[in-house]
Design an enzyme around this catalytic site. Structure first.
Site, short mmCIF file in Angstrom:
data_model
loop_
_atom_site.label_atom_id
_atom_site.label_comp_id
_atom_site.label_asym_id
_atom_site.label_seq_id
_atom_site.Cartn_x
_atom_site.Cartn_y
_atom_site.Cartn_z
N GLY A 87 0.85 -1.19 0.00
CA GLY A 87 0.00 0.00 0.00
C GLY A 87 0.88 1.23 0.00
O GLY A 87 2.08 1.15 0.28
N GLY A 135 -0.10 -4.88 0.68
CA GLY A 135 -1.32 -4.61 -0.08
C GLY A 135 -1.44 -5.42 -1.36
O GLY A 135 -2.55 -5.73 -1.81
N GLU A 158 5.48 -6.29 7.56
CA GLU A 158 4.91 -5.17 8.35
C GLU A 158 5.47 -4.98 9.75
O GLU A 158 5.50 -3.86 10.26
CB GLU A 158 3.38 -5.30 8.43
N ASP A 166 -1.50 -7.14 7.67
CA ASP A 166 -2.95 -6.92 7.55
C ASP A 166 -3.51 -7.43 6.22
O ASP A 166 -3.10 -8.49 5.77
CB ASP A 166 -3.28 -5.44 7.80
#
Length: 375
Positions: A87, A135, A158, A166
Site C-alpha cells: 500500500g 497490499g 509489516e 494486515d
C-alpha cells in the site's frame, strides 16, 4: 475521398491520444473477450496501491461480478519488476501525522477491496509476477487462483515498520501448513519463486515469459467454468520446469518452525529460540529483535485469533488494529527508519516485549462501535 481519409486520420489521432492518456492512468480497467482485466500501472512505485486505485478497482469488481458477459477477472502489474509492492505507506503516514480522515478511509477502502476479492463470485486470477508484498498480497491471495513465477518475491514485512500483516493476513497466514504463516508474519521472511507455491500461497507456477500467452488463452476461453480455467492454468503449470528439482527453502527448518512458533506468547517464542541455540534459531532471534515489540505482540494474537474467524471477522479485527497503530508511535517511527531516512534503526516505544502490556494489547482489539468496519 481525401476528406474521408482526413477524417480517418483525425479519428486515429484521437484514438492514439486517448490511448496515451489512458496508459498514464494508475490503474487500467478493461474488458477483453470474456475477461475483466485490472492492470496496476504505477511501475515507478512498484505498483503500490493508493486510495484512488482502490476506489476504482472496488466498484469495477462489483460491476463485473454482476455482468453475465464477464466470466473471469484477471489482475496483474506493469513494469516487469513488481505485481504490487504494497500500500502507499508514505501517503498514509503523512495523513496520520496530519490527523487526517484518510487513515480511516484508506484502511476501510482497502479492506473492503480485500473482502470483494475474497467473496468474488467470478473466478479471480492474480498473476503475481515480481514483488508481491503487503497490499499486493491483499488483492491476490484471497482470490481463487494465484499464479507465481520465478520472479515472484513474496513477503509480509509489516512488523519491521510498526504495523502487522494486515489485508487479511490474519485469515490466510494461520491457514498455511504447520506454523509457517506465523513464521512469515512475525519475521517478514521472503519467499522467492517456487517457494511461494510450496508454502501454499500461490496455486500455480508458470514461467514469467509465458504469462502473456497464458493471459491470451484465458481471454480466449468461451464462457468458461471455474474448472475450465483451472484446467488451462494446470496445463501451463505442468509444462513449467524451472526450479522443479529445487527443495523448498524452509524444508529443513519446518520442524523447528512448527515447534517454536506454536508458543502462546512472544516471550515464549524468544525463549524457545534461545533454548534451541542453532544457527537458524539465532538468526530468527536477531530478526525478531529488530521488529517493533508492539507489532510482534499484536501480530501473534491477530494470527491466533484469525485462525478460527471468517475473512470478514478478520478484516474487522484488522481494521481495529490499524486504527490503534495509527494512534501509536511505532508505525511512524518504522516508516521513518525504513522508508524515509533509511537509517534502518528505529527507536521503538516500548523498546522490549516485556514492556508491552497485555492490557495495551487488549485495548487494540476492542470494538470501535459505530466506527467499526462494515462489510
Amino acid at each position: 475521398r481525401l476528406r474521408a481519409l482526413n477524417r480517418l486520420q483525425v479519428i486515429l489521432q484521437h484514438l492514439k491520444m486517448s490511448k496515451q492518456t489512458d496508459s498514464t492512468a494508475e490503474v487500467l480497467l478493461e474488458k477483453k473477450g470474456g475477461a475483466g482485466i485490472i492492470t496496476l500501472n504505477r511501475p515507478k512505485t512498484l505498483n503500490a496501491l493508493n486510495i484512488s486505485m482502490i476506489q476504482q478497482i472496488y466498484p469495477q469488481i462489483k460491476t463485473w461480478e454482476q455482468d453475465p458477459e464477464t466470466f473471469l477477472i484477471i489482475i496483474k502489474g506493469t513494469g516487469g519488476k513488481a505485481f504490487c509492492a504494497g500500500g502507499d505507506i508514505r501517503a498514509i503516514t503523512e495523513a496520520g501525522k496530519a490527523g487526517a480522515k484518510m487513515t480511516r478511509d484508506f484502511f476501510r477502502s482497502e479492506y473492503r477491496l480485500n473482502n470483494a476479492v475474497g467473496t468474488c463470485k467470478k473466478p479471480y486470477v492474480a498473476l503475481i509476477d515480481g514483488i508481491t508484498m503487503g497490499g499486493g498480497v491483499g488483492v491476490s491471495v484471497h482470490g481463487h487462483f494465484r499464479v507465481a513465477t520465478e520472479k515472484t518475491l513474496f513477503a509480509m514485512p509489516e512488523t519491521a515498520i510498526g504495523l502487522f500483516p494486515d489485508v487479511g493476513g490474519g485469515y490466510f497466514l494461520p491457514r498455511l501448513s504447520g506454523k509457517i504463516g506465523y513464521y512469515l508474519g512475525l519475521t517478514g521472511y521472503r519467499l522467492k519463486g517456487r517457494d511461494v507455491l510450496r508454502a501454499g500461497i500461490a496455486t500455480h507456477f508458470v514461467e514469467s515469459e509465458k504469462l502473456p500467452a497464458l493471459e491470451k488463452d484465458l481471454i480466449a476461453l468461451k464462457s468458461p467454468s471455474k474448472e475450465k480455467i483451472a484446467d488451462l492454468l494446470n496445463s501451463y503449470h505442468m509444462k513449467c520446469t524451472i526450479d522443479q528439482e529445487k527443495k523448498f527453502s524452509l524444508d529443513e527448518h519446518m520442524e523447528k518452525i512448527n515447534s517454536i512458533f506454536s508458543a502462546n506468547s512472544m516471550e515464549e517464542i524468544v525463549k524457545r529460540l534461545k533454548q534451541d541455540g542453532s544457527p537458524f534459531a539465532m538468526k530468527q532471534l536477531e530478526t525478531l529483535n529488530k521488529m517493533s515489540p508492539t507489532s510482534l505482540k499484536l501480530t501473534l494474537r491477530q494470527l491466533r485469533e484469525g485462525a478460527s474467524m471468517s475473512l470478514q471477522e478478520v478484516l474487522r479485527m484488522e481494521y481495529r488494529l490499524s486504527q490503534a497503530c495509527m494512534k501509536g508511535h511505532d508505525f511512524y517511527e518504522g516508516v521513518r527508519a525504513v522508508l524515509i531516512d533509511k537509517d534502518q534503526s528505529p527507536k521503538w516505544k516500548p523498546a522490549a516485549l516485556e514492556e508491552v502490556s497485555d492490557e495495551f494489547v487488549d485495548n487494540c482489539f476492542k470494538p470501535l462501535g459505530n466506527d467499526d468496519l462494515k462489510l
